[in-house]
Design an enzyme around this catalytic site. Sequence first.
Site, short mmCIF file in Angstrom:
data_model
loop_
_atom_site.label_atom_id
_atom_site.label_comp_id
_atom_site.label_asym_id
_atom_site.label_seq_id
_atom_site.Cartn_x
_atom_site.Cartn_y
_atom_site.Cartn_z
N ALA A 222 -25.79 -22.27 42.45
CA ALA A 222 -24.35 -22.47 42.27
C ALA A 222 -23.55 -21.87 43.42
CB ALA A 222 -23.92 -21.86 40.94
N HIS A 223 -22.23 -22.02 43.34
CA HIS A 223 -21.35 -21.61 44.44
C HIS A 223 -21.39 -20.09 44.68
CE1 HIS A 223 -17.82 -21.63 41.27
NE2 HIS A 223 -18.73 -20.73 41.00
N ASN A 224 -21.34 -19.75 45.97
CA ASN A 224 -21.28 -18.36 46.44
C ASN A 224 -22.52 -17.52 46.12
OD1 ASN A 224 -18.15 -19.10 45.87
ND2 ASN A 224 -18.35 -17.72 47.61
#
Length: 323
Positions: A222-224
């Site tokens: 997922a993001h980051n």
Amino acid sequence: MNIQELATTLGAISLESSKEDEVISHVATIQDAGSGAVTFIANANYEKFLETTKATAVIVNETLIAPIKHPALIRVKDPYAAFAMTLEIFNPRKSMKGLGVHASSIVSALAKVHSSTTIMAQCYIGDNVIIGENCIIHPNVTIYDGTVIGNGVTIGAGTVIGYDGFGFAPMGDGTFRKVPQIGNVLIEDNVEIGANCTIDRATISHTIIRKGVKLDNLIHIAHNVEIGENTVIAAQTGISGSARIGKHNMIAGQVGMIGHIETADNVVIIAQSGVSKSISKSGTYFGSPAKEHRTALKIEGAIRSLPELIDRVKKIEDSIQSN
């Protein structure tokens, strides 16, 4: 290639019970191997086949105690690594390096792709993507705008890199407002990503896959998220936003990790575990929520004994009531 030549190539510690000129022609599993085959044992569960295998040679570790009847043994420090080398010797793969961009793929005029990189059929490479030297991008891969990929990276078929992270803000009327995902994905050198993986762009800043990471098929990052150097992750694992995974982690299949947590270096997480809080100490973890392995096994053992314990308590209660 004869056994002595193979043993020398593998840097064997010793060669036992062999006519050194016996020919090795192919590689096989220990159950299916016949004359001319070489196989290996890296797991104690397969030692039982050593007495019955028809293989000409078996690659084993330096401490394995062989039965009286056994084929030639090539003893090495690491049988699995030696077998991987053996597979390369007898089954060299066709090189896909330097084949350029397939005519059916779309590469943005604003992308920078090194001339030594191969992009296979039906790929899409977006604006301002940078791809380094000697990369192999398999068919039907989508790489969205702004993704930066280092050297020697392999990306399996159907993988999507740099699509929006899952960000929605709840509104007062019960609807959700999409949070713009304006970051990107950074993939360092010598990373291998399997087929049908998804690596989301960061909301702000970067989603980072550090050098030497190996991802199996069907993984969601997922993001980051940041994945530390030389970490390996097996299929169907999902890592939620802003988690930070340490170096040299080994994450088995179907592991789930919540967002905003961290793991130390040299952590092993056993299959189907759920990681709900940060892991600050190296070691092996199991369960949902994941716990130190020995603790998890004790808890599992206690749970399995509950039916018997309940019966005992009921009998004691019945005895007290009858008195």
